[in-house]
Motif scaffolding. Structure first.
Motif, PDB file in Angstrom:
ATOM      1  N   LYS A 148      -3.377   6.073   4.782  1.00 38.84           N
ATOM      2  CA  LYS A 148      -4.185   5.914   5.960  1.00 38.84           C
ATOM      3  C   LYS A 148      -4.318   4.347   6.281  1.00 38.84           C
ATOM      4  N   GLU A 149      -4.761   3.568   5.028  1.00 33.58           N
ATOM      5  CA  GLU A 149      -4.874   2.129   5.097  1.00 33.58           C
ATOM      6  C   GLU A 149      -3.593   1.472   5.715  1.00 33.58           C
ATOM      7  N   ALA A 150      -2.454   1.981   5.076  1.00 31.20           N
ATOM      8  CA  ALA A 150      -1.183   1.386   5.480  1.00 31.20           C
ATOM      9  C   ALA A 150      -0.476   1.823   6.719  1.00 31.20           C
ATOM     10  N   ASN A 151      -1.520   2.659   7.396  1.00 28.87           N
ATOM     11  CA  ASN A 151      -0.869   3.242   8.775  1.00 28.87           C
ATOM     12  C   ASN A 151       0.451   3.898   8.670  1.00 28.87           C
TER      13      ASN A 151
ATOM     14  N   LEU B  85       0.850  -1.151  -0.135  1.00 27.54           N
ATOM     15  CA  LEU B  85       0.105   0.109   0.182  1.00 27.54           C
ATOM     16  C   LEU B  85       0.813   1.266   0.020  1.00 27.54           C
TER      17      LEU B  85
ATOM     18  N   GLU C 223      -5.554   8.114   0.864  1.00 26.54           N
ATOM     19  CA  GLU C 223      -6.598   6.735   1.398  1.00 26.54           C
ATOM     20  C   GLU C 223      -5.415   5.803   1.747  1.00 26.54           C
ATOM     21  N   LEU C 224      -4.369   5.298   0.630  1.00 26.00           N
ATOM     22  CA  LEU C 224      -3.724   4.231   0.749  1.00 26.00           C
ATOM     23  C   LEU C 224      -2.730   4.478   1.790  1.00 26.00           C
TER      24      LEU C 224
ATOM     25  N   GLN D 142      -6.293   9.253  -3.830  1.00 28.02           N
ATOM     26  CA  GLN D 142      -6.024   7.954  -3.756  1.00 28.02           C
ATOM     27  C   GLN D 142      -4.719   7.481  -3.094  1.00 28.02           C
TER      28      GLN D 142
END
Length: 249
Positions: free
Chosen positions: A167-170, A132, A164-165, A161
């Motif tokens: 954030k998803e990957a912390n 990510l 968001e990625l 995008q």
């Protein structure tokens, strides 16, 4: 703790602190030591770090040499030797990160066509390997590239995008929100020039102001005077463009 490990730690510490000249010195020492001891995993890591540092110092050509060597070395590593692979012990993710960095360096050097080629390859490889963060890196640089090329609609998609990625990957650092807002403001500023409808121009103006002021507040709160000053320039530019000359002054 082996000597080249110590050099790498010092290199990373100086880089994180913004002392890039010192970071380069320690990185070069660590690289020489890892090559002498034939430690490919450390060599690749140090080449990657040195490429980031050299690019930050404006030495793009030298940075490109380091990342190309790292790519070459990563390609030669057998999948069986996972301990010798950079980034999460995954060869594909390593390639994605290195390609994203090469795209960023080429972008800084002004070679937009090649930069886009490598960034697209990096994004695809990152997506396939589930990295990510590498995908986010590629997309953030594609945001810059598309903005330069006058394609802000594509830039806006990539910018959102990428965020968001991350954030998803912390993998969101304290000032990442400010960087994101500042660049989102730039994209909306660019969209004003590429939109014919008056209502859409007003929408992008409003979004531009909102994102720039949010970024400015975050920078000032963090004490980042340099980026705060750059954001004020962006705000002045947007105010002037919208006819609010008093605010621009």
């Amino acid at each position: 703790l082996q000597l080249f490990n110590f050099h790498q730690l010092l290199c990373g510490a100086h880089c994180a602190s913004g002392y890039f000249l010192d970071a380069e010195q320690w990185g070069q020492l660590g690289l020489a030591e890892s090559i002498r001891l034939m430690k490919p995993q450390r060599t690749i890591e140090l080449r990657y770090l040195l490429a980031v540092i050299l690019n930050s110092l404006g030495k793009g050509t030298l940075a490109l040499e380091q990342v190309e060597e790292a790519l070459k070395e990563t390609k030669q590593i057998s999948p069986a030797h996972k301990q010798h692979v950079l980034f999460s012990n995954n060869k594909e993710r390593s390639m994605a990160r290195l390609m994203a960095l090469k795209g960023e360096i080429l972008l800084d050097l002004g070679n937009w066509e090649k930069a886009l080629e490598y960034l697209q390859q990096a994004r695809e490889r990152a997506y396939q390997s589930g990295s990510l963060f590498a995908e986010a890196l590629a997309l953030s640089n594609m945001t810059v590239l598309y903005t330069y090329q006058g394609e802000p609609h594509l830039a806006l998609i990539c910018c959102k995008q990428s965020w968001e990625l991350k954030k998803e990957a912390n993998r969101v650092r304290p000032l990442d929100q400010a960087y994101y807002r500042a660049y989102l403001g730039k994209v909306h500023r660019s969209l004003i020039e590429h939109t014919e409808k008056q209502e859409d121009r007003l929408y992008h103006s409003e979004r531009g102001f909102r994102n720039f002021y949010t970024a400015l507040n975050l920078y000032e709160t963090a004490g980042d005077k340099f980026h705060a000053a750059l954001t004020r320039l962006d705000l002045a530019n947007l105010h002037a463009h919208c006819g609010a000359f008093a605010h621009a002054l």
